[in-house]
Design an enzyme around this catalytic site. Sequence first.
Site, PDB file in Angstrom:
ATOM      1  N   CYS A 197      35.779  96.412  -4.458  1.00 50.65           N
ATOM      2  CA  CYS A 197      35.150  97.060  -5.048  1.00 50.65           C
ATOM      3  C   CYS A 197      34.010  97.007  -5.745  1.00 50.65           C
ATOM      4  O   CYS A 197      33.577  95.410  -6.178  1.00 50.65           O
ATOM      5  CB  CYS A 197      36.210  97.157  -5.867  1.00 50.65           C
ATOM      6  SG  CYS A 197      36.008  97.757  -7.424  1.00 50.65           S
ATOM      7  N   CYS A 208      33.422  96.432  -9.179  1.00 53.49           N
ATOM      8  CA  CYS A 208      34.466  94.868  -9.523  1.00 53.49           C
ATOM      9  C   CYS A 208      33.147  94.084  -9.501  1.00 53.49           C
ATOM     10  O   CYS A 208      32.665  92.499  -9.619  1.00 53.49           O
ATOM     11  CB  CYS A 208      35.632  94.259  -8.737  1.00 53.49           C
ATOM     12  SG  CYS A 208      36.816  95.464  -9.426  1.00 53.49           S
TER      13      CYS A 208
END
Length: 414
Positions: free
Chosen positions: A358, A361
């Site tokens: 991600c 992230c």
Amino acid sequence: QVTGHLDDCTCDVETIDAFNNYKLFPRLNELLQSDYFRYYKVNLKKPCPFWNDNSHCGIRDCAVKPCPSDEVPDGIRSGSYKYSEEANNLAEECEEAKRLGAVDGSLSKETQQAVLQWTRHDDSSDSFCEADDIYSPDAEYVDLLLNPERYTGYKGPDAWKIWNSIYEENCFKPQNVKRPLTSGRGESFISLSGLVVTHFFSGVCVEKRAFYKLISGLHASINIHLSARYLLQDTWSEKKWGPNVTEFQQRFDEVITRGEGPRRLKNLYFLYLIELRALSKVLPFFERPGFQLYTGNKSHDAEMKNLLLEILHLAKSFPLHFDENSFFAGNKKEAVKLKEEFRLHFKNISKIMDCVGCFKCRLWGKLQTQGLGTALKILFSENLIEKIPESGPSYGFQLTRQEIVALFNAFGRL
């Protein structure tokens, strides 16, 4: 449960809470809103160096591994409208994760102009330790205020694999102590009974214990943010983010975590103390008249430098600092070997961040590991910092703008 004395420290939870919440954090939060600290340069397209990554991270808007076609029901693949409820949910979950995990890379025209000035300014200064990929064509400035750390839908086996790698391969521990993650919950912690941890720590030196606690504290911080900024409502009219108590309990409740939750939260306090200590030590570097938080706006730059120094003096005034002199204080030869091992373990963890599927992230993972890495660099450079001349270039010890932004933003997360 999270109260009182912290292991390996002379400090307690209540002292830190009062100091941080009423004195330090309000000032730090103001600093992090400023232009110098809100823009961070990052390469989100670096390939994962440890395993073949099939999550198509190079695609700008792809947040997580797309659903493999063989997992998508036939009805969807054939374009039929006879979708089962399960198939619809699967497709929606993929789409939601993509949307939530995408990084907003938009910068205003003024900022783009300032970015060019920063680069020129950094080039002309005495930068001795450059981050590897700052000059890569793939490295871009990101506005951290437009990309807050929060729940992104990144979970399942991919997220599990990241944390498992960090704990299994990089936390000093006896080989016979296994740390299985619960594969059903992507962001979940390692499941260790209190008995095993106590037994494991009883024979481990303070440095290795500290290393483990730093990583656990970082993990706790990340999990707290995704629980505190959870997507509670997502409709065409509005998105509502807020605290998800159930998510928080899954990670930190004493009963659900079999006694581990409060220890994880105490490790967060330990990490806070380490980074606070680094801020108190690095004051001479920032106090030099020649150092400026350069954005091109002279009066604002001077104001922000004053605020920065106020924060650092405040950090120095904290009464119960962690004593890093207990680190690497034994046999000289062994200490050098251990310090190098410490450094390499941490470097490895920073590389694992390029395997996070991600983008949002990955952004915050990279920033927070660089921030902690910078704090450790400061603590291990005390002799060099003491020798910094009051004027002129600081050749022995240097921090790049990247490291400065990462250091303060990572501390801001804690």
